[in-house]
Design a protein around this motif. Structure first.
Motif, short mmCIF file in Angstrom:
data_model
loop_
_atom_site.label_atom_id
_atom_site.label_comp_id
_atom_site.label_asym_id
_atom_site.label_seq_id
_atom_site.Cartn_x
_atom_site.Cartn_y
_atom_site.Cartn_z
N GLN A 30 -4.84 10.23 4.85
CA GLN A 30 -5.62 11.57 5.17
C GLN A 30 -4.60 12.71 4.91
O GLN A 30 -5.11 13.86 4.75
N GLU A 37 -1.19 3.42 10.04
CA GLU A 37 -1.66 2.96 8.94
C GLU A 37 -2.92 3.38 8.27
O GLU A 37 -2.95 3.78 7.33
N GLU A 38 -3.72 3.87 9.29
CA GLU A 38 -5.05 4.62 8.90
C GLU A 38 -5.09 5.89 8.72
O GLU A 38 -6.13 6.54 8.23
N LYS A 39 -3.96 6.54 8.97
CA LYS A 39 -3.86 7.89 8.90
C LYS A 39 -3.15 8.32 7.71
O LYS A 39 -3.02 9.59 7.35
N LYS A 47 0.76 -1.05 -0.06
CA LYS A 47 -0.10 -0.19 -0.02
C LYS A 47 0.84 1.15 -0.08
O LYS A 47 0.22 2.32 -0.49
N ASP A 87 2.03 3.06 14.69
CA ASP A 87 0.36 2.97 14.50
C ASP A 87 -0.21 4.10 13.78
O ASP A 87 -1.19 4.74 14.01
#
Length: 337
Positions: free
Chosen positions: A324, A319-321, A28, A317
């Motif tokens: 953005q 990964e989800e940011k 990714k 931690d």
């Protein structure tokens, strides 16, 4: 493994699901590693890059990986430039520098030194090589490279046939690679080295117990036939008592195109953790291999960026940011077409 806030000190921490998770994140991150996009997700974060042994690829790629995620890098590149030269302990250094950093990458010449440092650190520590012991991020990028190269021929790591060539006694990249490959099924390893530089017996016994089939030989031509990967490593001169002892083994196992053509299958991939010793008395991988499309050493080095970005992403931690703060690249990337 729960990556978040964890030290990365040894391949022993990983199982196959952890590796699959890391590789998925790496895939990714490819657009950011290749500068198709940029992210500032780690803006304000500081990496302490502490290298007490010489390094080019590992030091710079860890720093570049952190920069590509938007973070800042502070470096120490030799013992003499730190207070260790004044007698400060690793524990005291860890206590202090972990107050200045959000994460620390460390290389040190002593076995288990990074583990000792991590025990006193207040932030996550990543082992970038501790003497002749381990080099976990190198093993991860090597495995990622092996997976990508094999996939072009519809093969997987299960069933891998690999020849490990050179200084298997002191080569920490080889040690970590052997450990990580032992997690896979039906792996066959040809260990090619002088008698004095054989893979440590405790490691041979450990990976054999996990099902790896091992053949040991001093003959390069025999060892590189019928394999998918040839993984060459240099004589680790810095681990010998003196240069003269290392010189005894330099150049004994050199690979060139004629040896490759005479003994290897057509799609056998050539890897090396680098640096390779290109001096005339060593010449581990001859320059005539440059035109061989199966020479993967520079693709391998490039993979160091995306794998180390993935390590930072999981440990911190984020990964989800990442997406953005995604932005387009504002400059010309690469040379003129």
């Amino acid at each position: 493994m729960d990556f978040s806030g964890s030290h990365i000190l040894s391949i022993d921490q990983f199982d196959r699901s952890d590796i699959e998770k890391l590789f998925s994140v790496a895939d990714k991150l490819e657009p950011y590693a290749t500068k198709e996009k940029i992210t500032r997700v780690l803006e304000g974060a500081i990496l302490g890059n502490m290298f007490f042994e010489p390094s080019t690829r590992t030091r710079i790629s860890f720093g570049a990986s952190f920069n590509l995620l938007g973070g800042n890098v502070r470096e120490i590149t030799e013992v003499e430039s730190s207070s260790l030269a004044k007698g400060e302990s690793l524990a005291d250094t860890a206590q202090v520098l972990s107050g200045y950093s959000d994460i620390i990458v460390m290389r040190h010449p002593e076995v288990n030194s990074v583990k000792k440092f991590a025990e006193a650190s207040r932030v996550p520590v990543i082992n970038a090589g501790d003497g002749s012991n381990e080099h976990p991020s190198q093993a991860l990028l090597d495995l990622y490279t092996i997976q990508k190269e094999l996939s072009q021929n519809n093969k997987s790591i299960d069933g891998l046939r690999i020849a490990l060539v050179g200084d298997l006694k002191f080569g920490r990249a080889v040690h970590s690679l052997c450990k990580i490959l032992s997690l896979y099924d039906d792996v066959k390893m040809n260990l090619i080295s002088p008698e004095e530089l054989k893979l440590p017996i405790e490691l041979v016994e450990s990976i054999s117990a996990k099902g790896v089939t091992i053949t040991e030989t001093e003959n390069l031509e025999d060892g590189i036939s019928e394999v998918d990967i040839i993984y060459v490593t240099r004589v680790q001169e810095e681990r010998f008592k003196n240069k003269q002892d290392a010189d005894k083994y330099r150049g004994l196992l050199s690979l060139n195109q004629s040896i490759y053509t005479a003994n290897c299958e057509p799609n056998t991939v050539i890897m090396h953790p680098l640096p390779r010793d290109s001096r005339s008395d060593a010449n581990e991988l001859d320059s005539d291999l440059y035109e061989n499309p199966n020479l993967a050493i520079f693709r391998q080095a490039d993979n160091g960026i995306v794998i180390r970005m993935a390590i930072f992403t999981l440990v911190l931690d984020i990964e989800e940011k990442i997406d953005q703060s995604s932005m387009p690249v504002n400059w010309k990337v690469g040379l003129k077409n």
